[in-house]
Design a protein around this motif. Structure first.
Motif, PDB file in Angstrom:
ATOM      1  N   VAL A  59       0.790  -1.131  -0.037  1.00 47.58           N
ATOM      2  CA  VAL A  59      -0.040  -0.073  -0.069  1.00 47.58           C
ATOM      3  C   VAL A  59       1.009   1.146   0.068  1.00 47.58           C
ATOM      4  N   TRP A  60       0.786   2.061  -1.028  1.00 45.07           N
ATOM      5  CA  TRP A  60       1.513   3.307  -1.243  1.00 45.07           C
ATOM      6  C   TRP A  60       0.557   4.514  -1.210  1.00 45.07           C
ATOM      7  N   ALA A  61       0.932   5.644  -1.374  1.00 41.83           N
ATOM      8  CA  ALA A  61       0.333   6.860  -1.742  1.00 41.83           C
ATOM      9  C   ALA A  61       1.389   7.454  -2.956  1.00 41.83           C
ATOM     10  N   LEU A  62       0.520   7.806  -3.777  1.00 47.98           N
ATOM     11  CA  LEU A  62       1.244   8.534  -5.090  1.00 47.98           C
ATOM     12  C   LEU A  62       1.233   9.704  -5.285  1.00 47.98           C
ATOM     13  N   ALA A 119       3.750   6.489   5.679  1.00 44.85           N
ATOM     14  CA  ALA A 119       3.518   7.629   6.696  1.00 44.85           C
ATOM     15  C   ALA A 119       4.549   8.481   7.075  1.00 44.85           C
ATOM     16  N   THR A 120       5.891   7.691   6.812  1.00 50.03           N
ATOM     17  CA  THR A 120       7.260   8.220   7.403  1.00 50.03           C
ATOM     18  C   THR A 120       8.363   8.239   6.075  1.00 50.03           C
ATOM     19  N   ARG A 121       8.022   7.967   4.978  1.00 46.65           N
ATOM     20  CA  ARG A 121       9.193   7.629   4.044  1.00 46.65           C
ATOM     21  C   ARG A 121       8.509   7.973   2.616  1.00 46.65           C
ATOM     22  N   ALA A 122       9.181   8.775   1.819  1.00 48.18           N
ATOM     23  CA  ALA A 122       8.672   9.006   0.782  1.00 48.18           C
ATOM     24  C   ALA A 122      10.064   8.876  -0.343  1.00 48.18           C
ATOM     25  N   TYR A 123       9.432   8.575  -1.604  1.00 44.19           N
ATOM     26  CA  TYR A 123      10.645   8.309  -2.701  1.00 44.19           C
ATOM     27  C   TYR A 123      10.373   9.100  -3.992  1.00 44.19           C
ATOM     28  N   THR A 125      -0.854  12.480   1.909  1.00 44.09           N
ATOM     29  CA  THR A 125      -1.884  11.693   1.370  1.00 44.09           C
ATOM     30  C   THR A 125      -2.202  10.297   2.142  1.00 44.09           C
ATOM     31  N   PHE A 126      -1.016   9.573   2.624  1.00 48.63           N
ATOM     32  CA  PHE A 126      -1.259   8.329   3.214  1.00 48.63           C
ATOM     33  C   PHE A 126      -1.735   8.584   4.570  1.00 48.63           C
ATOM     34  N   ARG A 127      -1.314   9.679   5.277  1.00 50.77           N
ATOM     35  CA  ARG A 127      -1.804   9.708   6.702  1.00 50.77           C
ATOM     36  C   ARG A 127      -3.101  10.235   6.547  1.00 50.77           C
ATOM     37  N   VAL A 128      -3.447  11.161   5.520  1.00 51.38           N
ATOM     38  CA  VAL A 128      -5.080  11.514   5.487  1.00 51.38           C
ATOM     39  C   VAL A 128      -5.721  10.251   5.138  1.00 51.38           C
TER      40      VAL A 128
END
Length: 216
Positions: free
Chosen positions: A36-39, A63-67, A211-214
């Motif tokens: 599960v990832w937010a984009l 929630a804590t990492r983005a690439y 986005t992931f946290r929302v």
């Protein structure tokens, strides 16, 4: 690899941006850690079908990492997006998915979660009507009052961009005889800013974390 460490809602977050093919491969391997990832995407404009439009970055996170994968790593972007069994979450995914399809070719990717729609179900009022609002930063400020600081910094950088005024030179002052310039408008900044500017990378990377946290 560019690494930026910051804070969001009291938690340490880490933002990664690929500079080389080895970095891009590392990010692909990182994408295997979750299903599960937010984009999100950044581009030169809102209309991906307009002549001259270009994708600038694709980014995903939890929630804590983005690439962040800059547009030149097209093959890796496609590999990340087409991996089987991944659920993608977007904020206005119907905008981001066509951008990615225009850049990479049709991939059949869909957003299983869409925070923009859910925010309307949670509270249909906009801010003027007394609601939270439905823009990502408005929603993010419910989690962290400073969620808009990356956007504020990016807009500050936009205002520093200078655009030559064709056929004009300064007629007086310290720049006399030099090419005349004007300050870029905010809507021009997206296409003109250096895509490697730290403010741009941080702004791009933080969006999927919000986005992931929302969505959570």
């Amino acid at each position: 690899m560019i690494r930026i460490r910051d804070w969001f809602a009291g938690d340490r977050i880490t933002l990664y941006c690929a500079e080389t093919q080895d970095d891009a491969r590392w990010i692909y391997r990182a994408s295997l850690r979750r299903t599960v990832w937010a984009l999100d995407t950044q581009s030169t404009g809102l209309n991906c079908y307009k002549p001259g439009w270009k994708l600038r970055t694709f980014q995903f996170g939890d929630a804590t990492r983005a690439y962040v994968l800059p547009a030149q790593f097209k093959r890796t972007i496609r590999r990340v997006l087409t991996r089987q069994g991944v659920q993608w979450i977007g904020h206005n995914g119907p905008h981001d998915i066509p951008c990615l399809d225009v850049h990479c070719g049709e991939m059949g990717v869909v957003c299983d979660g869409e925070t923009y729609i859910a925010s309307h179900h949670r509270d249909s009022r906009n801010r003027a009507e007394g609601g939270i609002g439905h823009e990502l930063k408005e929603l993010g400020k419910r989690l962290d009052p400073n969620a808009g600081r990356w956007e504020d910094e990016l807009k500050r950088v936009f205002k520093q961009i200078e655009i030559p005024v064709e056929g004009a030179v300064y007629k007086s002052g310290p720049r006399k005889g030099q090419q005349k310039v004007r300050k870029a408008r905010l809507d021009e900044g997206w296409a003109l800013i250096d895509p490697w500017h730290p403010a741009y990378i941080a702004y791009a990377a933080v969006d999927p974390i919000i986005t992931f946290r929302v969505w959570q």
